[in-house]
Design a protein around this motif. Structure first.
Motif, PDB file in Angstrom:
ATOM      1  N   THR A  16       1.150  -0.808  -3.532  1.00  0.00           N
ATOM      2  CA  THR A  16       2.187  -1.264  -2.606  1.00  0.00           C
ATOM      3  C   THR A  16       1.927  -2.675  -2.085  1.00  0.00           C
ATOM      4  N   LYS A 120       9.749   2.188   5.812  1.00  0.00           N
ATOM      5  CA  LYS A 120       9.757   3.047   4.636  1.00  0.00           C
ATOM      6  C   LYS A 120       8.314   3.222   4.177  1.00  0.00           C
ATOM      7  N   ASN A 122       5.570   4.414   1.285  1.00  0.00           N
ATOM      8  CA  ASN A 122       5.365   4.620  -0.149  1.00  0.00           C
ATOM      9  C   ASN A 122       3.933   5.065  -0.434  1.00  0.00           C
ATOM     10  N   CYS A 128       3.944  12.952   2.316  1.00  0.00           N
ATOM     11  CA  CYS A 128       4.551  11.694   2.769  1.00  0.00           C
ATOM     12  C   CYS A 128       5.842  11.974   3.533  1.00  0.00           C
ATOM     13  N   LYS A 130       8.112   9.706   4.194  1.00  0.00           N
ATOM     14  CA  LYS A 130       9.113   8.778   3.637  1.00  0.00           C
ATOM     15  C   LYS A 130       9.545   7.698   4.626  1.00  0.00           C
TER      16      LYS A 130
END
Length: 161
Positions: A16, A120, A122, A128, A130
């Motif tokens: 990420t 958000k 990732n 997770c 989200k």
């Protein structure tokens, strides 16, 4: 609290972007890093920067230009925050193997609502969420989990959890 562990941290590329990894094994409850940066209140935040860490009801540490600007969020973190006055420390919650990225749950320091701040996520973990926002958006079970780990700053403990 001492943060002699700093030399055992390195900025690394992640799936990420950038993150911070440990270069040595870390035992549970080890202070890994002290966050730095100027202190701001909410009214004085530069909303173009995403590197603010809430350390009080109306107190934030700004970007420092150091490793703390790259410590990522995770819905399954291996670290938690300890906040003492105007100082914020990252401590390990569990054993962390050398080469592992360190992370904490950004929600565990934030009083913001979803209308004020969301992010958000990732992280890729099965649990997770989200979308990340303030502490008030966590489930009662997750709030209790973080409370049991002593990974919730005092200013959040006064809030109904």
């Amino acid at each position: 609290m001492t943060t002699a562990f700093h030399q055992n941290l390195k900025v690394v590329n992640t799936n990420t972007g950038k993150g911070v990894a440990v270069l040595a094994d870390v035992l549970p409850n080890t202070t890994i890093f002290e966050f730095k940066g100027n202190i701001y209140n909410k009214a004085n935040l530069n909303h173009e920067s995403h590197y603010y860490l809430q350390i009080g009801l109306d107190k934030y540490l700004g970007p420092s230009g150091d490793l703390d600007d790259y410590i990522n969020h995770s819905c399954n973190p291996n670290c938690g925050l300890v906040i003492m006055g105007n100082r914020a420390f990252l401590k390990s919650l569990y054993f962390i193997k050398s080469g592992t990225q360190i992370s904490f749950d950004y929600s565990t320091s934030s009083t913001e609502t979803e209308d004020e701040w969301t992010m958000k996520c990732n992280c890729g973990y099965i649990n997770c969420r989200k979308n990340i926002s303030g502490f008030n958006t966590l489930t009662a079970e997750l709030k209790q989990h973080y409370k049991d780990l002593k990974a919730i700053p005092y200013y959040l403990l006064g809030k109904k959890i």
